[in-house]
Design an enzyme around this catalytic site. Structure first.
Site, PDB file in Angstrom:
ATOM      1  N   ASN A  83       0.828  -1.194   0.000  1.00 36.56           N
ATOM      2  CA  ASN A  83       0.000   0.000   0.000  1.00 36.56           C
ATOM      3  C   ASN A  83       0.873   1.259   0.000  1.00 36.56           C
ATOM      4  OD1 ASN A  83      -2.358   1.559   0.101  1.00 36.56           O
ATOM      5  ND2 ASN A  83      -3.337   0.125   1.510  1.00 36.56           N
ATOM      6  N   HIS A 113      23.633  -0.949  11.659  1.00 35.53           N
ATOM      7  CA  HIS A 113      24.855  -0.205  11.986  1.00 35.53           C
ATOM      8  C   HIS A 113      25.556  -0.861  13.167  1.00 35.53           C
ATOM      9  CE1 HIS A 113      23.761   3.042   9.261  1.00 35.53           C
ATOM     10  NE2 HIS A 113      22.518   2.786   9.647  1.00 35.53           N
ATOM     11  N   GLY A 140      -0.721  -1.394   8.805  1.00 35.36           N
ATOM     12  CA  GLY A 140      -0.158  -0.085   8.524  1.00 35.36           C
ATOM     13  C   GLY A 140       0.803   0.400   9.601  1.00 35.36           C
ATOM     14  N   THR A 163      11.067  -7.110  15.958  1.00 37.85           N
ATOM     15  CA  THR A 163      12.491  -7.169  16.263  1.00 37.85           C
ATOM     16  C   THR A 163      13.069  -8.572  16.163  1.00 37.85           C
ATOM     17  OG1 THR A 163      12.054  -7.486  18.617  1.00 37.85           O
ATOM     18  CG2 THR A 163      12.295  -5.207  17.840  1.00 37.85           C
ATOM     19  N   ARG A 178       4.958  -8.741  20.085  1.00 36.15           N
ATOM     20  CA  ARG A 178       4.868  -9.986  20.858  1.00 36.15           C
ATOM     21  C   ARG A 178       3.665 -10.774  20.388  1.00 36.15           C
ATOM     22  NH1 ARG A 178       6.829  -6.362  24.760  1.00 36.15           N
ATOM     23  NH2 ARG A 178       8.650  -7.169  25.858  1.00 36.15           N
TER      24      ARG A 178
END
Length: 191
Positions: A83, A113, A140, A163, A178
């Site tokens: 989208n 990094h 979104g 993550t 989670r």
């Protein structure tokens, strides 16, 4: 190894290398044309996607604006839908499986990094690939971080920051994302 070869291998590299700068400039030119053509026909849009991305399967839809670093590391299988406003930092491959739908403003970030300040000060960076399975829904504003794999049929809640890997057919949400545990709501008993 060249800086581009280092980047593609997931090793530390310098992003302002002339070859990478030329690749990024080519991607910017392509994005300018793609993002300036929202009223183009489906065939014209598909041709632009094939020109700018690494792989584009049948029936892929990408709504502009769309932003990426290089384009050649973005691989979209059949029926993928991205989208408005998606950002794909593709210093490493981003592979999205067939039938996956991605909401507006989603970010997929392979660029990473070093954690040591002295290494960052040398303007070195690296990347880790992102793999998204088939029939995934990404709400979104979600952010997918470097190195994440999302299994087939998973759901990523809107605004989530992913993550770590998401197993097959799992729903995750939040920051950090989670697994959601479904709760059975029982009706009150009548006496």
């Amino acid at each position: 190894m060249t800086e581009k070869q280092k980047m593609l291998a997931g090793e530390l590299y310098t992003a302002d290398d002339p070859e990478l700068a030329a690749d990024a400039a080519q991607a910017r030119d392509w994005m300018a044309r793609f993002n300036a053509a929202p009223a183009a026909s489906a065939d014209e849009t598909y041709a632009l996607l094939v020109e700018g991305l690494g792989h584009v399967g049948a029936g892929v839809t990408v709504r502009s604006p769309f932003h990426c670093d290089y384009g050649y590391n973005v691989h979209l299988e059949d029926g993928v839908f991205l989208n408005y406003g998606c950002v794909v930092l593709d210093v490493m491959p981003v592979r999205i499986g067939a039938g996956t739908q991605v909401g507006p403003g989603v970010q997929m970030l392979t660029a990473d990094h070093p954690r040591e300040a002295s290494v960052r000060a040398q303007m070195l960076e690296f990347g880790r690939p992102i793999v998204i399975g088939r029939n995934v829904w990404i709400g979104g504003g979600a952010i997918i971080l470097p190195g994440v794999t999302i299994g087939n049929d998973a759901v990523i809640g809107a605004g989530s920051v992913v993550t770590r890997d998401v197993p097959v057919a799992t729903t995750v949400a939040g920051n950090p994302a989670r697994r959601l545990v479904s709760r059975v709501i029982q009706k009150p008993r009548t006496v």
